[in-house]
Design an enzyme around this catalytic site. Structure first.
Site, short mmCIF file in Angstrom:
data_model
loop_
_atom_site.label_atom_id
_atom_site.label_comp_id
_atom_site.label_asym_id
_atom_site.label_seq_id
_atom_site.Cartn_x
_atom_site.Cartn_y
_atom_site.Cartn_z
N ALA A 1 -0.10 -4.51 15.00
CA ALA A 1 -1.43 -4.18 15.51
C ALA A 1 -2.48 -4.44 14.44
CB ALA A 1 -1.48 -2.73 15.96
N LEU B 1 -1.19 2.54 12.45
CA LEU B 1 -1.21 1.39 13.35
C LEU B 1 0.05 0.59 13.05
CD1 LEU B 1 -4.79 -0.24 13.37
CD2 LEU B 1 -3.53 0.63 15.34
N ASP B 2 0.75 0.16 14.08
CA ASP B 2 1.95 -0.66 13.87
C ASP B 2 1.61 -1.91 13.08
OD1 ASP B 2 3.50 1.11 15.29
OD2 ASP B 2 3.47 -0.04 17.16
N PRO B 3 2.58 -2.46 12.31
CA PRO B 3 2.32 -3.71 11.59
C PRO B 3 1.84 -4.84 12.50
CG PRO B 3 4.32 -2.69 10.76
CD PRO B 3 3.89 -1.86 11.95
#
Length: 322
Positions: free
Chosen positions: A53, A49-51
């Site tokens: 997100a 998961l992107d930072p």
């Protein structure tokens, strides 16, 4: 004089922690923090998961790491907010503004938003963003993007199982849409938001993203990092769920002692079973997960197996007083 660092005594931990990943932390940083809190020997996650997100991030420990790829391939559900009227270099809030356009309120009626949602539902093709970890000639696309280069990217086939779009505002009270989407592996929600903005005639970029479910595992089952940090020692182990939580949708098969022992050595077993692509195989006494496999023409075929040591450690952990 600097005091020597205390070495953490690692231990075997087998199972999955469903973490509600906080904002600003990378998936690997979240994994390493929880691994340290549990003093676990072996760990891995099930896709990043992107930072920017938040939300459901299954963290696998010990034997559960053997099934992490199953969650990587599973459908996922997200809730996102996209600001309208503004596009950015990265398609999200981190990028520089590329273009600003007026937002036509007539485009944001419930009927029109439903029509646009239908255009992006089902099998569609999506061009991955330049700011992504996809590789070209051994180099991540975001490295080219940071150097000011744009690389041609072929469109990829993805599947949108469900999509809802509703009118809202972002945190600055600017016109925005709320997107709820269930999608296949490989879907970029940033790109989806950007494409929807284009379809609405005003452009858009992602402001927030939250994963609410992956492969049948939802937020209601999650624990936060703060909750884990507030617990003492072994109390944290109560949030380690059995490895078969990753086997949502697998057909359970139970084997007697002799068949279980043979299955664990990788031998196929015959039985009165219907064909199945995914089965979770258990020993009868004591009840224990042995691995996963599939059934073809009455034959149970092993795919991924736990080791006898892993099974022994899991059973010992189940019998240990809490």
């Amino acid at each position: 004089m600097t005091a020597p660092r205390t070495r953490v005594q690692r231990r075997p931990v087998h199972g999955v922690v469903l973490l509600d990943k906080p904002l600003g932390l990378s998936s690997n940083d979240a994994l390493q923090k929880v691994k340290w809190l549990l003093r676990a020997e072996k760990a891995g996650h099930t896709g990043t998961l992107d930072p920017l997100a938040t939300g459901v991030l299954p963290l696998c420990f010990g034997a559960a790491t053997k099934f992490s790829a199953l969650q990587l391939d599973a459908p996922k559900t997200y809730r996102a907010i996209a600001r309208l009227g503004q596009t950015t270099t990265t398609a999200d809030a981190e990028g520089a503004v590329l273009q600003e356009r007026a937002v036509d309120a007539a485009q944001l009626t419930a009927d029109n938003l439903a029509t646009v949602a239908a255009r992006f539902t089902g099998a569609i093709r999506q061009i991955p963003p330049m700011y992504s970890a996809l590789k070209k000639d051994g180099k991540a696309l975001y490295e080219y993007a940071r150097a000011g280069e744009t690389i041609e990217r072929p469109a990829r086939d993805i599947f949108i199982y469900g999509l809802k779009i509703a009118k809202t505002q972002d945190e600055s009270a600017q016109p925005a849409i709320e997107i709820e989407v269930t999608c296949s592996k490989g879907t970029y929600i940033r790109t989806l938001a950007e494409d929807i903005g284009q379809a609405l005639g005003c452009g858009a970029h992602l402001r927030s993203l939250r994963r609410t479910e992956t492969g049948g595992l939802g937020l209601a089952q999650c624990v936060t990092l703060a909750q884990l940090e507030a617990l003492e020692g072994d109390a944290r182990l109560a949030h380690v769920l059995p490895a078969d939580h990753l086997l949502q949708g697998h057909t359970p098969i139970t084997l007697g002692a002799e068949d279980a022992a043979r299955f664990l050595t990788g031998l196929r077993r015959r039985g009165p079973w219907a064909d199945a692509d995914a089965v979770a195989v258990y020993a009868d006494q004591p009840r224990a997960l042995l691995g996963v496999g599939h059934i073809h023409a009455g034959e149970l075929i092993p795919d991924r197996l736990l080791s006898p040591l892993e099974i022994q450690q899991i059973l010992e952990g189940m019998s240990r007083p809490s």
